[in-house]
Design a protein around this motif. Structure first.
Motif, PDB file in Angstrom:
ATOM      1  N   HIS A   1     -14.884   3.936   8.411  1.00  0.00           N
ATOM      2  CA  HIS A   1     -13.660   3.304   8.916  1.00  0.00           C
ATOM      3  C   HIS A   1     -13.314   3.800  10.312  1.00  0.00           C
ATOM      4  O   HIS A   1     -12.900   3.009  11.169  1.00  0.00           O
ATOM      5  CB  HIS A   1     -12.510   3.561   7.953  1.00  0.00           C
TER       6      HIS A   1
ATOM      7  N   GLU B   1       2.177   1.880  -3.479  1.00  0.00           N
ATOM      8  CA  GLU B   1       1.104   2.362  -4.351  1.00  0.00           C
ATOM      9  C   GLU B   1       0.747   3.810  -4.044  1.00  0.00           C
ATOM     10  O   GLU B   1       0.494   4.614  -4.962  1.00  0.00           O
ATOM     11  CB  GLU B   1      -0.112   1.450  -4.194  1.00  0.00           C
TER      12      GLU B   1
ATOM     13  N   GLN C   1      -6.290   4.272  -5.181  1.00  0.00           N
ATOM     14  CA  GLN C   1      -7.331   3.271  -4.951  1.00  0.00           C
ATOM     15  C   GLN C   1      -6.721   1.936  -4.552  1.00  0.00           C
ATOM     16  O   GLN C   1      -7.214   1.259  -3.649  1.00  0.00           O
ATOM     17  CB  GLN C   1      -8.192   3.113  -6.196  1.00  0.00           C
ATOM     18  N   ALA C   2      -5.643   1.541  -5.223  1.00  0.00           N
ATOM     19  CA  ALA C   2      -4.981   0.284  -4.865  1.00  0.00           C
ATOM     20  C   ALA C   2      -4.411   0.348  -3.452  1.00  0.00           C
ATOM     21  O   ALA C   2      -4.494  -0.617  -2.686  1.00  0.00           O
ATOM     22  CB  ALA C   2      -3.874  -0.035  -5.867  1.00  0.00           C
TER      23      ALA C   2
ATOM     24  N   LEU D   1      -7.365  -1.883   3.528  1.00  0.00           N
ATOM     25  CA  LEU D   1      -8.558  -2.562   4.031  1.00  0.00           C
ATOM     26  C   LEU D   1      -8.343  -4.070   4.099  1.00  0.00           C
ATOM     27  O   LEU D   1      -8.784  -4.726   5.046  1.00  0.00           O
ATOM     28  CB  LEU D   1      -9.755  -2.238   3.141  1.00  0.00           C
ATOM     29  N   ALA D   2      -7.660  -4.617   3.112  1.00  0.00           N
ATOM     30  CA  ALA D   2      -7.361  -6.057   3.141  1.00  0.00           C
ATOM     31  C   ALA D   2      -6.453  -6.397   4.316  1.00  0.00           C
ATOM     32  O   ALA D   2      -6.645  -7.417   4.992  1.00  0.00           O
ATOM     33  CB  ALA D   2      -6.720  -6.481   1.820  1.00  0.00           C
TER      34      ALA D   2
ATOM     35  N   ALA E   1      -6.765   3.734   6.737  1.00  0.00           N
ATOM     36  CA  ALA E   1      -7.649   3.732   5.575  1.00  0.00           C
ATOM     37  C   ALA E   1      -8.599   4.924   5.619  1.00  0.00           C
ATOM     38  O   ALA E   1      -8.878   5.555   4.591  1.00  0.00           O
ATOM     39  CB  ALA E   1      -8.436   2.424   5.518  1.00  0.00           C
TER      40      ALA E   1
ATOM     41  N   ARG F   1      -8.184  -6.762   7.604  1.00  0.00           N
ATOM     42  CA  ARG F   1      -8.961  -7.989   7.798  1.00  0.00           C
ATOM     43  C   ARG F   1      -8.075  -9.193   8.114  1.00  0.00           C
ATOM     44  O   ARG F   1      -8.565 -10.322   8.227  1.00  0.00           O
ATOM     45  CB  ARG F   1      -9.794  -8.273   6.542  1.00  0.00           C
TER      46      ARG F   1
ATOM     47  N   TYR G   1      -5.521   2.119  -0.971  1.00  0.00           N
ATOM     48  CA  TYR G   1      -6.675   2.058  -0.072  1.00  0.00           C
ATOM     49  C   TYR G   1      -7.200   0.628   0.055  1.00  0.00           C
ATOM     50  O   TYR G   1      -7.440   0.126   1.160  1.00  0.00           O
ATOM     51  CB  TYR G   1      -7.749   2.996  -0.618  1.00  0.00           C
ATOM     52  N   ASP G   2      -7.362  -0.049  -1.074  1.00  0.00           N
ATOM     53  CA  ASP G   2      -7.865  -1.424  -1.051  1.00  0.00           C
ATOM     54  C   ASP G   2      -6.942  -2.349  -0.264  1.00  0.00           C
ATOM     55  O   ASP G   2      -7.406  -3.231   0.479  1.00  0.00           O
ATOM     56  CB  ASP G   2      -8.016  -1.948  -2.485  1.00  0.00           C
ATOM     57  N   ASP G   3      -5.635  -2.147  -0.410  1.00  0.00           N
ATOM     58  CA  ASP G   3      -4.688  -3.004   0.310  1.00  0.00           C
ATOM     59  C   ASP G   3      -4.729  -2.745   1.813  1.00  0.00           C
ATOM     60  O   ASP G   3      -4.574  -3.673   2.618  1.00  0.00           O
ATOM     61  CB  ASP G   3      -3.273  -2.799  -0.227  1.00  0.00           C
TER      62      ASP G   3
ATOM     63  N   SER H   1       0.822  -1.211   0.000  1.00  0.00           N
ATOM     64  CA  SER H   1       0.000   0.000   0.000  1.00  0.00           C
ATOM     65  C   SER H   1       0.855   1.259   0.000  1.00  0.00           C
ATOM     66  O   SER H   1       0.543   2.242  -0.682  1.00  0.00           O
ATOM     67  CB  SER H   1      -0.930  -0.004   1.219  1.00  0.00           C
TER      68      SER H   1
END
Length: 622
Positions: A289, A233, A240-241, A247-248, A272, A251, A243-245, A230
């Motif tokens: 978030h 990126e 966006q990538a 969040l992943a 995030a 989890r 941010y997505d990472d 992240s």
């Protein structure tokens, strides 16, 4: 203080396999699922006892080797986890001592002395134990022995690569890691370590690929790999990538003790949320978030600060003030000092700032809304100059830097410094004007403190502070546009009684990364860098009674923490919370706090002779 599991032990454990099913005791001792239970003391203790029974009943040298190896491993994990459990309850964490790990080391050495399938693993585990107890010289010798004993084993190569990297030899480290991945393409330790090295060398596309491969392996690699991916990126502009990472990563499961898992995932959710608010401009996602982080880990004051910033962005200033007041009232413990000071600074900024003076690029803290300097009861005049540079135009941004600068300015003003001046995001002309501004005020002050948070780099033995408009095209640009740290220390040394210059800037060379990003965008190959270029050179104080404090050792990069602040600033702020401390005490206590909080991965370095005078004002009489 947050304690992570000893990295090298987890690295080795994740790399091991245990295809042993000879008897029930051996199954418990060398269970394939042991790595899923490394945070559970009861299961570790049961495995240790089973290993002892299996050892007594072992009929062959191979069985004896496996039993004694896994008993040594579980004994070491028990020592580490007991220390971590004590720290999670509020105590201090210290690395295991040689005496504490002696039974584990005896078992591992017994396994290494036997010929069998665990010999190389035993040699590698011996390295881990000696590294954990500070026996670096012995560990280096053991690594070479492990590599020779298992020429087709990947884990010893990973360990040797780490030693090469610590010595600054990126070329040798990369060769070992390439060979390790060739031998075992899905070895998470090799992939993550190679990703980190490639990132430091400016090979961002390759680093990103390694992190992606490591993340695909799941625990215990996914969280770190996704977070690091992240960061690449984000710096490359792929918001966006990034941010997505994040969040992943939030989890992730199975890589931390249950007591810490919620806290770590909440921290990632806050990151995030910050990204959604500041970069993606998605206020709805940011709010979700921040609130999820609050529910996941109650009293998560960084999440609450995020909600306050969100209300500021929406123009709801009274709501923002109410939330900041809630943080000030609720964040009472020493561990929440940074959050409390952040809220205090923002509350002051949202108030009506009083008129204040400017000196060169610096503004009095009254102009920025931070606390008003109150003066010292011991009669000494103390002046502080704070510089925070985070919004770089061409280099990687440092979101912590301005926040850290505001917190430090507010803390020193509340403490009783007579004058606290702050400068933010200085370009070339402003940064190069800073020493003259400091020199103008220093002769009228008994004590001068300078704090710098931002990018810095060493070139030809000279340390430079980097302006936010610096261009990464050439080293000539660096030397003509940056500010030599020696100019700052010389200006501060004009104080009557003593000066302290604090530099929280020892990261990897930002120009290497910036050039790599530009090259990647243009389709060109990133620059080659055979030798790692990290951190700053050692500094020598220019005058008596002057001290320079670096956030880490010479030639080493500092840690960026969890994205919300640096470990160095937290340690420094905690030290400054007690009035009346001398120069020497502040330096020693800050060094210890930072070393303890990072498991000695970051140890501040100081240079110069501390003066015999109190750096901090004494407490006021009530």
């Amino acid at each position: 203080m947050r304690i992570r599991f000893a990295a090298s032990a987890l690295v080795l454990l994740a790399a091991l396999t245990a295809p042993v099913r000879a008897a029930s005791d051996m199954e418990t001792c060398a269970d394939d699922d042991l790595k899923k239970s490394v945070f559970e003391l009861a299961k570790l203790a049961a495995a240790e006892a089973a290993c002892g029974r299996a050892l007594l009943g072992a009929a062959t040298d191979e069985d004896r080797q496996k039993a004694v190896f896994y008993r040594g491993l579980t004994r070491f994990l028990l020592v580490v986890q007991k220390g971590a459990a004590a720290a999670m309850k509020g105590g201090d964490y210290a690395p295991p001592s040689p005496a504490e790990v002696r039974p584990a080391l005896a078992d591992i050495e017994a396994a290494a002395a036997l010929e069998g399938p665990m010999k190389t693993a035993a040699l590698a585990m011996r390295v881990t134990i000696k590294q954990a107890t500070g026996q670096e010289a012995e560990a280096k010798s053991d690594v070479e022995q492990a590599v020779k004993a298992g020429p087709k084993e990947a884990t010893p190569l990973v360990m040797r690569a780490l030693q090469h990297e610590m010595a600054g030899d990126g070329e040798a480290a990369l060769a070992d890691l390439n060979r390790a991945v060739e031998l075992e393409p899905k070895l998470g330790t090799a992939l993550t370590q190679r990703g980190e090295l490639l990132q430091r060398l400016g090979e961002l596309t390759l680093a990103r690929a390694d992190y992606a491969a490591a993340a695909a392996l799941g625990a215990p690699f996914a969280r770190h790999a996704l977070t690091a991916k992240s960061e690449i990126e984000l710096r490359a502009g792929d918001l966006q990538a990034a941010y997505d990472d994040l969040l992943a990563a939030a989890r992730s499961q199975g890589d931390l003790p249950k007591a810490q898992l919620a806290e770590e995932n909440a921290r990632l959710l806050v990151r995030a949320g910050d990204l959604a608010l500041d970069k993606l401009k998605d206020e709805g996602a940011a709010e979700k978030h921040f609130r999820d982080a609050e529910r996941l880990f109650p009293n998560n004051w960084n999440a609450t600060l995020g909600l306050a910033r969100l209300e500021e962005a929406r123009g709801q200033l009274e709501r923002a003030k109410a939330i900041y007041r809630r943080v000030v009232a609720g964040a009472k413990g020493p561990a929440q000092l940074y959050e409390r000071m952040s809220a205090t600074a923002r509350l002051a900024l949202l108030g009506l700032p009083a008129a204040g003076a400017s000196v060169g690029p610096f503004r009095d803290t009254s102009l920025t809304g931070t606390a008003q300097a109150k003066g010292s009861p011991d009669g000494l005049k103390r002046a502080a100059f704070i510089i925070g540079a985070g919004d770089y135009e061409k280099l990687a941004s440092l979101p912590n830097a301005r926040r850290d600068a505001a917190v430090m300015a507010n803390a020193l003003a509340e403490m009783g410094f007579d004058s606290v001046m702050i400068a933010e995001n200085l370009g070339r002309d402003g940064l190069r004007a800073a020493p003259a501004a400091i020199a103008e005020r220093a002769p009228q002050s008994d004590v001068v403190l300078v704090f710098y948070a931002g990018h810095a780099v060493e070139a030809d033995g000279i340390n430079y502070l980097i302006p936010v408009d610096a261009r990464p095209e050439s080293d000539r640009e660096l030397q003509s546009g940056a500010l030599a740290l020696a100019d700052v220390t010389a200006a501060a040394a004009k104080a009557k009684r003593g000066s302290l210059v604090i530099v929280d800037a020892c990261r990897d060379d930002p120009f290497v990364e910036a050039r790599a990003v530009a090259a990647a965008r243009g389709g060109a190959k990133a620059p080659d860098a055979k030798r790692l270029h990290a951190g700053l050179a050692a500094t020598r104080a220019a005058a008596p009674n002057s001290v320079v404090l670096h956030s880490t050792q010479a030639g080493q990069p500092a840690l960026d923490g969890d994205g919300l602040d640096s470990p160095f600033v937290r340690g420094l702020l905690a030290t400054l919370a007690t009035p009346g401390k001398s120069f020497d005490t502040v330096v020693r206590e800050t060094t210890k706090r930072v070393s303890d909080s990072t498991d000695a991965r970051q140890v501040p370095a100081s240079y110069g002779a501390p003066p015999a005078v109190a750096l901090l004002p004494p407490a006021r009489r009530r």
